[in-house]
Design a protein around this motif. Structure first.
Motif, mmCIF file in Angstrom:
data_model
loop_
_atom_site.group_PDB
_atom_site.id
_atom_site.type_symbol
_atom_site.label_atom_id
_atom_site.label_comp_id
_atom_site.label_asym_id
_atom_site.label_seq_id
_atom_site.Cartn_x
_atom_site.Cartn_y
_atom_site.Cartn_z
ATOM 1 N N LEU A 20 0.957 -1.222 0.050
ATOM 2 C CA LEU A 20 -0.133 0.035 -0.143
ATOM 3 C C LEU A 20 0.884 1.219 -0.073
ATOM 4 O O LEU A 20 1.861 1.069 0.792
ATOM 5 C CB LEU A 20 -0.994 -0.185 1.059
ATOM 6 C CG LEU A 20 -1.842 -0.943 1.392
ATOM 7 C CD1 LEU A 20 -2.710 -0.819 2.721
ATOM 8 C CD2 LEU A 20 -3.092 -1.090 0.030
ATOM 9 N N LEU A 24 -1.884 6.193 1.702
ATOM 10 C CA LEU A 24 -3.261 5.168 1.951
ATOM 11 C C LEU A 24 -2.888 4.374 3.316
ATOM 12 O O LEU A 24 -4.248 4.387 4.172
ATOM 13 C CB LEU A 24 -3.226 4.210 0.777
ATOM 14 C CG LEU A 24 -4.576 3.314 0.874
ATOM 15 C CD1 LEU A 24 -5.846 4.027 1.137
ATOM 16 C CD2 LEU A 24 -4.452 2.474 -0.508
ATOM 17 N N ALA A 25 -1.887 3.954 3.599
ATOM 18 C CA ALA A 25 -1.688 3.127 4.814
ATOM 19 C C ALA A 25 -2.085 4.152 6.211
ATOM 20 O O ALA A 25 -2.588 3.518 6.687
ATOM 21 C CB ALA A 25 -0.063 2.442 4.893
ATOM 22 N N GLU A 81 -14.568 0.551 4.009
ATOM 23 C CA GLU A 81 -12.706 0.396 3.970
ATOM 24 C C GLU A 81 -12.359 -0.932 4.150
ATOM 25 O O GLU A 81 -11.325 -1.368 3.332
ATOM 26 C CB GLU A 81 -12.189 1.343 5.275
ATOM 27 C CG GLU A 81 -12.404 2.741 5.287
ATOM 28 C CD GLU A 81 -13.704 3.041 5.766
ATOM 29 O OE1 GLU A 81 -14.182 4.172 5.847
ATOM 30 O OE2 GLU A 81 -14.427 2.123 6.336
ATOM 31 N N LEU A 85 -10.351 -2.849 0.970
ATOM 32 C CA LEU A 85 -8.808 -3.613 1.179
ATOM 33 C C LEU A 85 -8.962 -5.002 0.972
ATOM 34 O O LEU A 85 -8.228 -5.592 0.373
ATOM 35 C CB LEU A 85 -8.644 -3.266 2.627
ATOM 36 C CG LEU A 85 -7.318 -3.644 2.991
ATOM 37 C CD1 LEU A 85 -6.118 -3.234 2.237
ATOM 38 C CD2 LEU A 85 -7.038 -3.360 4.552
ATOM 39 N N GLN A 88 -8.375 -5.442 -2.837
ATOM 40 C CA GLN A 88 -6.819 -5.517 -3.218
ATOM 41 C C GLN A 88 -6.221 -6.485 -2.887
ATOM 42 O O GLN A 88 -5.303 -7.101 -3.315
ATOM 43 C CB GLN A 88 -6.558 -4.105 -2.530
ATOM 44 C CG GLN A 88 -7.095 -2.869 -3.043
ATOM 45 C CD GLN A 88 -6.395 -1.493 -2.271
ATOM 46 O OE1 GLN A 88 -6.813 -1.086 -1.324
ATOM 47 N NE2 GLN A 88 -5.141 -1.239 -2.769
ATOM 48 N N VAL A 131 -2.068 -7.675 6.569
ATOM 49 C CA VAL A 131 -1.890 -6.242 6.019
ATOM 50 C C VAL A 131 -1.447 -5.527 7.294
ATOM 51 O O VAL A 131 -1.983 -5.637 8.405
ATOM 52 C CB VAL A 131 -2.809 -5.432 5.609
ATOM 53 C CG1 VAL A 131 -2.312 -4.067 5.037
ATOM 54 C CG2 VAL A 131 -3.168 -6.438 3.975
ATOM 55 N N LEU A 133 -0.339 -1.885 9.212
ATOM 56 C CA LEU A 133 -0.682 -0.440 9.250
ATOM 57 C C LEU A 133 0.161 0.191 10.520
ATOM 58 O O LEU A 133 -0.205 -0.272 11.563
ATOM 59 C CB LEU A 133 -1.752 -0.094 9.096
ATOM 60 C CG LEU A 133 -2.845 -0.603 8.343
ATOM 61 C CD1 LEU A 133 -4.152 -0.250 8.013
ATOM 62 C CD2 LEU A 133 -2.338 -0.038 6.675
ATOM 63 N N GLY A 161 2.023 -0.628 5.437
ATOM 64 C CA GLY A 161 1.698 -0.839 4.064
ATOM 65 C C GLY A 161 1.943 -2.126 3.548
ATOM 66 O O GLY A 161 1.934 -2.303 2.351
#
Length: 199
Positions: A20, A24-25, A81, A85, A88, A131, A133, A161
């Protein structure tokens, strides 16, 4: 960058440290930290009941129930959200997911002990897509049985990210953990996308 396979025996662990974009992260970290229905659940540890050393939440498709550490989770419906995600992550992994476990490590003393994601409802060779963050934390891997899978423990720093994928026989042969750190460190939010096998 794309997912890169790490050279580990009896495992398929892939990593993309730039999955990411940084902006965005950071935006997702801010939005999810405030909007997710976080819980801190008690678990049994060595016969004693203690609070999990992190905040958790479970979202997913209807019926994607999940049980671990004596807890049973009914999924909350996907937020916009989380849905975006998920799409993706599915595109990057070539796999569909019907649920996500979120863990919020508020500071360096929040942690995750050694375990494998091998609950029956995940199936025999689950794909776990993780993922990260926020603050970079160390993610540790070690063989479940060093005699059968001889390898030194591995430490990966997972930056904001990044996308880590564990698939194939990884959960059968390896354990993983997020240890505590004495360093002053900001919050880290981790989302692990999964597929619950429903009847």
């Amino acid at each position: 960058m794309a997912l890169t396979l790490l050279p580990l025996p009896a495992a398929e662990v892939l990593l993309d440290t730039h999955f990411l974009p940084a902006l965005l992260a950071q935006t997702l970290l801010t939005e999810l930290t405030t909007s997710i229905a976080w819980r801190q659940e008690p678990i049994k540890l060595f016969g004693k009941e203690v609070l999990q050393p992190r905040l958790t939440a479970w979202y997913g498709d209807a019926g994607a129930q999940y049980s671990y550490s004596g807890l049973t989770w009914q999924p909350l419906p996907w937020t916009l959200e989380l849905q975006e995600l998920r799409e993706q992550v599915e595109a990057a992994c070539g796999t569909s997911f019907n649920s996500v476990l979120l863990n919020l490590y508020r500071h360096g003393q929040d942690s995750m002990g050694w375990h494998a994601d091998n609950e029956p409802e995940l199936g025999r060779e689950p794909v776990i897509a993780s993922v990260s963050l926020g603050a970079a934390r160390n993610f540790r891997l070690r063989p479940r049985d060093p005699q059968r899978t001889p390898h030194e423990p591995v430490t990966l720093e997972l930056p904001s990210g990044s996308l880590l994928v564990m698939r194939g026989s990884t959960q059968q042969h390896w354990l993983h953990a997020v240890p505590k750190t004495a360093r002053p460190i900001g919050p880290r939010l981790n989302l692990t996308f999964r597929r619950i096998v429903t009847a």
